[in-house]
Design an enzyme around this catalytic site. Structure first.
Site, PDB file in Angstrom:
ATOM      1  N   LYS A   1       4.848  -0.717   9.972  1.00  0.00           N
ATOM      2  CA  LYS A   1       4.721   0.562  10.685  1.00  0.00           C
ATOM      3  C   LYS A   1       4.546   0.352  12.199  1.00  0.00           C
ATOM      4  O   LYS A   1       5.523   0.097  12.914  1.00  0.00           O
ATOM      5  CB  LYS A   1       3.596   1.381  10.062  1.00  0.00           C
ATOM      6  CG  LYS A   1       3.905   1.782   8.584  1.00  0.00           C
ATOM      7  CD  LYS A   1       2.813   2.614   7.976  1.00  0.00           C
ATOM      8  CE  LYS A   1       2.982   2.770   6.485  1.00  0.00           C
ATOM      9  NZ  LYS A   1       3.953   3.821   6.115  1.00  0.00           N
TER      10      LYS A   1
ATOM     11  N   TYR B   1      -1.351   1.984  -2.565  1.00  0.00           N
ATOM     12  CA  TYR B   1       0.093   1.712  -2.628  1.00  0.00           C
ATOM     13  C   TYR B   1       0.407   0.562  -1.688  1.00  0.00           C
ATOM     14  O   TYR B   1      -0.078   0.546  -0.547  1.00  0.00           O
ATOM     15  CB  TYR B   1       0.876   2.957  -2.212  1.00  0.00           C
ATOM     16  CG  TYR B   1       2.380   2.787  -2.160  1.00  0.00           C
ATOM     17  CD1 TYR B   1       3.060   2.845  -0.941  1.00  0.00           C
ATOM     18  CD2 TYR B   1       3.129   2.593  -3.319  1.00  0.00           C
ATOM     19  CE1 TYR B   1       4.439   2.697  -0.893  1.00  0.00           C
ATOM     20  CE2 TYR B   1       4.515   2.450  -3.273  1.00  0.00           C
ATOM     21  CZ  TYR B   1       5.166   2.504  -2.051  1.00  0.00           C
ATOM     22  OH  TYR B   1       6.529   2.356  -2.002  1.00  0.00           O
TER      23      TYR B   1
ATOM     24  N   ASP C   1      -4.031  -5.253   2.908  1.00  0.00           N
ATOM     25  CA  ASP C   1      -2.747  -4.596   3.201  1.00  0.00           C
ATOM     26  C   ASP C   1      -2.981  -3.661   4.386  1.00  0.00           C
ATOM     27  O   ASP C   1      -3.463  -2.536   4.211  1.00  0.00           O
ATOM     28  CB  ASP C   1      -2.245  -3.828   1.969  1.00  0.00           C
ATOM     29  CG  ASP C   1      -0.919  -3.146   2.266  1.00  0.00           C
ATOM     30  OD1 ASP C   1      -0.279  -2.636   1.314  1.00  0.00           O
ATOM     31  OD2 ASP C   1      -0.515  -3.111   3.445  1.00  0.00           O
TER      32      ASP C   1
END
Ligand code: KE4
Length: 433
Positions: free
Chosen positions: A265, A142, A237
């Site tokens: 994050k 994702y 990613d």
């Protein structure tokens, strides 16, 4: 006192599913989500006053734990001078310098407000830099919810993707090829067939969105070699793995230098902040220097940048990642030993400060193997531990996270709570060793 269930019913009147991000709705584990009122260190407290040890950490950002005093102080001091200027500030330079110093592959970075924006922008940049349209991603990974990435594997291994969400035009999805994660052969076949049309591969260097799947070193090496050979870009990613698995992220841990990387994050410390970056010659294609447009009203927001800088100041402390890994390993080994003492098919693994729990005899190495894990058993485990004050991700297909605030005693208390559950008669019927 208002209960979680009452708030969830009220929330659903004006917010789709009662949540602002789907996974929070507990739909895969069942029951009503907890509404939280405050967090401190490794714990947070819901509106009913129940306290939990937190193994989600806002899905990764809270590597220092909740409400770290120095992060809160940085946010309060910065906010007092104004929330946003829509103009350059010194702290943006400091954060860019820090990221480029800590991440081996970064010459330049652009700050954005979410991991979705970072991945979307990196893909547009790769397409603009190479002049090609085709993107390769991997099943189970994702990268946020931009159209090019909400795509599932086509009918055949090498057929173009189909939308995995309504609202994504088929014509967009057909520019994305979805391959099996950890399958170097499938990747080689795709490049043999369409290598000169491929703009980029985007990959989670440790998959964390289909539970945790460790990368096969040959898979990452093939991604690096094939993209270099065919003039495509390799995008790591690292929104989840960045500064989570090691001080130099997954790219340093595995010794692979991507052409572009995304971060999020941890670098925002709990505030809306993410970034994409890479080699200078590629990043200079980004507006206003180059022809690839990318922008954001709150990009580099002073308060978010202050939280990120305050967080990143702690991670360089000697032994920071050794302790984070030790605590995660302690949890994984303790839970596995407890399950095995009661004959339950369970295993767990960690990479740095992120971990995966699986109701299976061995840790899965692919999307197909993850789908073989006993999700119903996980859901029962999730609720049993939730009721005893231990909060894991509300889905069998998510990774978990340890913070620097989790103590050895905290981890042992979670292992003890799990052992009490594994020993309970209700679970006997599900033994699968
Ligand atoms: P955001 O747009 O949610 O900030 O980041 C998207 C993203 C990009 N890349 C990776 C590797 C990610 O893990 C994420 C987001 N991760 C999920 C957790 N599975 C966020 C939780 C959620 O969607 O609410």
């Amino acid at each position: 006192m208002t209960t979680n269930a009452e708030l969830f019913a009220r929330a659903q009147k004006h917010i789709p599913g009662g949540v602002n991000s789907p996974v929070r709705a507990f739909r895969s584990v069942g029951g009503a989500p907890r509404f939280f009122a405050k967090g401190q260190g490794a714990r947070f407290t819901d509106v009913e006053g129940r306290q939990y040890l937190d193994y989600v950490g806002s899905w990764g950002p809270l590597i220092l734990g909740h409400a770290h005093p120095e992060v809160i102080e940085a946010v309060q001091k910065t906010a007092a001078d104004g929330l946003s200027f829509g103009a350059p500030i010194v702290a943006e330079i400091e954060l860019a310098e820090t990221l480029c110093r800590l991440a081996p592959s970064l010459d330049m970075v652009r700050l954005v407000s979410s991991g979705t924006e970072a991945a979307m922008s990196a893909i547009r940049l790769a397409r603009g830099y190479t002049g090609r349209d085709l993107l390769v991603k991997f099943e189970g990974c994702y990268h946020g919810h931009s159209d090019s990435l909400l795509v599932k594997a086509g009918s055949g291994l090498l057929t173009f993707g189909n939308p995995s969400s309504s609202g994504v035009p088929a014509d967009t999805a057909r520019h994305t090829l979805v391959l099996p994660y950890n399958d170097a052969d499938a990747l080689a076949k795709a490049f043999a067939r369409q290598g000169e049309q491929i703009a980029a591969i985007i990959v989670e260097p440790v998959a964390g969105n289909m539970n945790l799947i460790a990368p096969d070193p040959a898979f990452l090496a093939a991604a690096r070699e094939l993209t270099a050979r065919h003039g495509a870009l390799l995008i790591f990613d690292e929104v989840m793995t960045g500064f989570r698995v090691a001080l130099d992220s997954a790219q340093g841990l595995f010794g692979i230098t991507p052409d572009l990387s995304t971060f999020g994050k941890v670098i925002g410390g709990g505030m809306p902040l993410a970034a994409f970056g890479g080699r200078r010659e590629i990043m200079e294609k980004i507006a206003p220097l180059g022809s690839v447009y990318q922008a954001g009203t709150l990009s580099g927001n002073p308060v978010a940048v202050a939280a990120g800088l305050a967080t990143l100041r702690f991670i360089e402390a000697p032994g920071f990642y050794e302790q984070l890994g030790r605590r995660a390993r302690q949890l994984c080994q303790g839970l596995t030993a407890a399950a095995q003492r009661h004959g339950i098919a369970f295993c767990a693994q960690n990479i740095g400060g992120m971990f995966g729990l699986y109701f299976a005899k061995t840790c899965p190495g692919s999307f197909a193997e993850v789908m073989q894990c006993d999700t119903a058993a996980f859901n029962r485990f999730f609720h049993a531990l939730l009721e005893s004050g231990h909060y894991f991700a509300p889905s069998a297909f998510e990774a978990g996270f340890i913070s620097a605030a989790h103590s050895e005693a905290d981890i042992n208390s979670t292992i003890a709570a799990a052992e009490r559950y594994f020993a309970c008669p209700c679970e006997q019927q599900f033994r699968k060793l």
